[in-house]
Motif scaffolding. Structure first.
Motif, PDB file in Angstrom:
ATOM      1  N   PRO A 100      32.795  29.207  35.263  1.00 21.34           N
ATOM      2  CA  PRO A 100      32.108  30.232  36.028  1.00 21.34           C
ATOM      3  C   PRO A 100      32.465  30.963  36.171  1.00 21.34           C
ATOM      4  O   PRO A 100      33.018  31.732  37.050  1.00 21.34           O
ATOM      5  CB  PRO A 100      32.015  29.623  37.524  1.00 21.34           C
ATOM      6  N   ILE A 101      32.351  32.044  34.575  1.00 21.27           N
ATOM      7  CA  ILE A 101      33.231  33.084  34.155  1.00 21.27           C
ATOM      8  C   ILE A 101      32.398  33.884  32.693  1.00 21.27           C
ATOM      9  O   ILE A 101      31.666  32.551  32.417  1.00 21.27           O
ATOM     10  CB  ILE A 101      34.654  33.303  33.048  1.00 21.27           C
ATOM     11  N   ASP A 102      32.062  35.166  33.278  1.00 16.55           N
ATOM     12  CA  ASP A 102      31.411  35.496  31.909  1.00 16.55           C
ATOM     13  C   ASP A 102      31.804  35.940  30.847  1.00 16.55           C
ATOM     14  O   ASP A 102      33.056  35.538  30.468  1.00 16.55           O
ATOM     15  CB  ASP A 102      31.019  37.485  32.482  1.00 16.55           C
ATOM     16  N   ASP A 103      30.591  35.853  29.508  1.00 19.70           N
ATOM     17  CA  ASP A 103      31.259  35.500  28.640  1.00 19.70           C
ATOM     18  C   ASP A 103      32.228  37.472  28.217  1.00 19.70           C
ATOM     19  O   ASP A 103      32.061  37.922  28.968  1.00 19.70           O
ATOM     20  CB  ASP A 103      30.061  36.168  27.523  1.00 19.70           C
ATOM     21  N   HIS A 104      32.995  36.362  27.314  1.00 24.54           N
ATOM     22  CA  HIS A 104      34.094  37.875  27.161  1.00 24.54           C
ATOM     23  C   HIS A 104      34.952  37.893  28.493  1.00 24.54           C
ATOM     24  O   HIS A 104      35.125  39.307  28.037  1.00 24.54           O
ATOM     25  CB  HIS A 104      33.726  38.517  26.194  1.00 24.54           C
ATOM     26  N   ILE A 148      42.016  34.243  37.871  1.00 20.81           N
ATOM     27  CA  ILE A 148      41.020  33.856  37.937  1.00 20.81           C
ATOM     28  C   ILE A 148      40.875  31.994  37.778  1.00 20.81           C
ATOM     29  O   ILE A 148      41.590  32.437  36.488  1.00 20.81           O
ATOM     30  CB  ILE A 148      39.425  33.885  37.334  1.00 20.81           C
ATOM     31  N   ALA A 149      41.062  31.241  38.765  1.00 15.44           N
ATOM     32  CA  ALA A 149      41.865  30.158  39.312  1.00 15.44           C
ATOM     33  C   ALA A 149      40.014  29.263  39.261  1.00 15.44           C
ATOM     34  O   ALA A 149      39.661  29.266  40.042  1.00 15.44           O
ATOM     35  CB  ALA A 149      43.029  30.118  40.249  1.00 15.44           C
ATOM     36  N   VAL A 150      39.947  27.963  38.428  1.00 15.98           N
ATOM     37  CA  VAL A 150      38.552  27.208  38.492  1.00 15.98           C
ATOM     38  C   VAL A 150      38.828  26.271  38.311  1.00 15.98           C
ATOM     39  O   VAL A 150      40.087  25.393  37.752  1.00 15.98           O
ATOM     40  CB  VAL A 150      38.246  27.282  36.798  1.00 15.98           C
ATOM     41  N   ASP A 151      38.675  25.110  39.579  1.00 17.98           N
ATOM     42  CA  ASP A 151      39.179  23.746  40.057  1.00 17.98           C
ATOM     43  C   ASP A 151      37.898  23.246  39.911  1.00 17.98           C
ATOM     44  O   ASP A 151      37.270  23.699  41.249  1.00 17.98           O
ATOM     45  CB  ASP A 151      39.871  23.368  40.940  1.00 17.98           C
ATOM     46  N   ALA A 177      38.561  20.017  47.742  1.00 13.54           N
ATOM     47  CA  ALA A 177      39.764  20.450  48.311  1.00 13.54           C
ATOM     48  C   ALA A 177      41.089  20.747  47.681  1.00 13.54           C
ATOM     49  O   ALA A 177      42.307  21.045  48.236  1.00 13.54           O
ATOM     50  CB  ALA A 177      40.755  18.343  48.180  1.00 13.54           C
ATOM     51  N   MET A 178      41.602  20.665  46.457  1.00 13.64           N
ATOM     52  CA  MET A 178      42.058  21.461  45.568  1.00 13.64           C
ATOM     53  C   MET A 178      41.819  23.076  45.821  1.00 13.64           C
ATOM     54  O   MET A 178      42.643  23.487  45.881  1.00 13.64           O
ATOM     55  CB  MET A 178      42.239  20.911  43.951  1.00 13.64           C
ATOM     56  N   LEU A 179      40.489  23.489  45.818  1.00 13.88           N
ATOM     57  CA  LEU A 179      40.285  24.928  46.054  1.00 13.88           C
ATOM     58  C   LEU A 179      41.333  25.370  47.250  1.00 13.88           C
ATOM     59  O   LEU A 179      41.858  26.431  48.052  1.00 13.88           O
ATOM     60  CB  LEU A 179      38.998  25.047  45.983  1.00 13.88           C
ATOM     61  N   LYS A 180      40.357  24.805  48.820  1.00 15.05           N
ATOM     62  CA  LYS A 180      40.943  24.601  50.231  1.00 15.05           C
ATOM     63  C   LYS A 180      42.482  25.053  49.408  1.00 15.05           C
ATOM     64  O   LYS A 180      42.796  26.246  50.011  1.00 15.05           O
ATOM     65  CB  LYS A 180      40.740  23.542  50.579  1.00 15.05           C
ATOM     66  N   GLY A 181      43.226  24.254  49.270  1.00 15.41           N
ATOM     67  CA  GLY A 181      44.862  24.046  49.266  1.00 15.41           C
ATOM     68  C   GLY A 181      45.497  25.483  48.904  1.00 15.41           C
ATOM     69  O   GLY A 181      46.299  26.457  49.262  1.00 15.41           O
ATOM     70  N   ASP A 193      41.352  35.687  42.567  1.00 15.57           N
ATOM     71  CA  ASP A 193      39.714  35.035  42.611  1.00 15.57           C
ATOM     72  C   ASP A 193      39.906  33.592  42.420  1.00 15.57           C
ATOM     73  O   ASP A 193      39.849  32.991  41.139  1.00 15.57           O
ATOM     74  CB  ASP A 193      39.126  35.618  41.411  1.00 15.57           C
ATOM     75  N   LEU A 194      39.432  32.647  43.382  1.00 14.88           N
ATOM     76  CA  LEU A 194      38.901  30.830  43.327  1.00 14.88           C
ATOM     77  C   LEU A 194      37.812  30.548  42.962  1.00 14.88           C
ATOM     78  O   LEU A 194      37.010  31.249  43.931  1.00 14.88           O
ATOM     79  CB  LEU A 194      39.874  30.135  44.587  1.00 14.88           C
ATOM     80  N   ARG A 195      37.150  29.574  42.360  1.00 12.98           N
ATOM     81  CA  ARG A 195      36.361  29.339  42.284  1.00 12.98           C
ATOM     82  C   ARG A 195      36.128  27.946  41.553  1.00 12.98           C
ATOM     83  O   ARG A 195      36.515  27.569  40.738  1.00 12.98           O
ATOM     84  CB  ARG A 195      35.828  30.255  40.488  1.00 12.98           C
TER      85      ARG A 195
END
Length: 157
Positions: free
Chosen positions: A44-48, A9-12, A16-20, A34-36
């Motif tokens: 944007p990730i659930d607890d635990h 799970i990658a978060v940014d 623009a970074m997510l598009k790349g 999974d890009l978020r």
């Protein structure tokens, strides 16, 4: 990391970074990424929800690293691990002036205090370079990096 783990799970915060990143994920046919869009202060990730959280060269940009680390702790499963890679303390003004760093690196004791306050345990800090490196252009000093590992304790710990 994707070829080596079950899911990423990658978060940014940057669209623009997510598009790349989406382009690279598609080109490499990485079905487990999974890009978020989000920030480290409000992941944007659930607890635990994760086993391992990799925080690479992020803390220098955030106003409140202690709050960011508490958010990382929130998303980790009990027994999960936070891996942090960032800059050791330095005085390279270019990083503040051109890269908008809010923090000029981090000392081990400072990070350990924040991690302990967030509920982490078993902190281990390791420098990644013994001497200050130099960039290829202009002999500008580049701060040394560190790697840090901290655990979200299991309830029985």
């Amino acid at each position: 990391l994707a070829p080596h783990v079950k899911q990423v799970i990658a978060v940014d915060p940057s669209s623009a970074m997510l598009k790349g990143a989406r382009t690279r994920v598609k080109e490499q046919q990485l079905t487990n990424v999974d890009l978020r869009q989000g920030t480290i202060e409000h992941l944007p990730i659930d607890d635990h929800g994760v086993d391992v959280a990799l925080v690479a060269l992020v803390l220098a940009y955030v106003p409140d690293p202690a709050a960011a680390l508490a958010e990382v702790k929130r998303i980790l499963q009990p027994g999960g691990v936070a891996l942090i890679i960032d800059l050791q303390p330095h005085d390279v003004a270019l990083f503040r002036e051109k890269l908008n760093h809010r923090w000029m690196g981090f000392a081990p004791a400072q990070l350990e205090r924040w991690l302990k306050a967030a509920g982490f345990a078993a902190t281990r800090w390791h420098p990644l370079a013994p001497k200050t490196a130099r960039s290829k252009a202009g002999q500008v000093a580049v701060p040394d990096l560190f790697a840090l590992r901290a655990e979200a304790p299991s309830p029985s710990a």
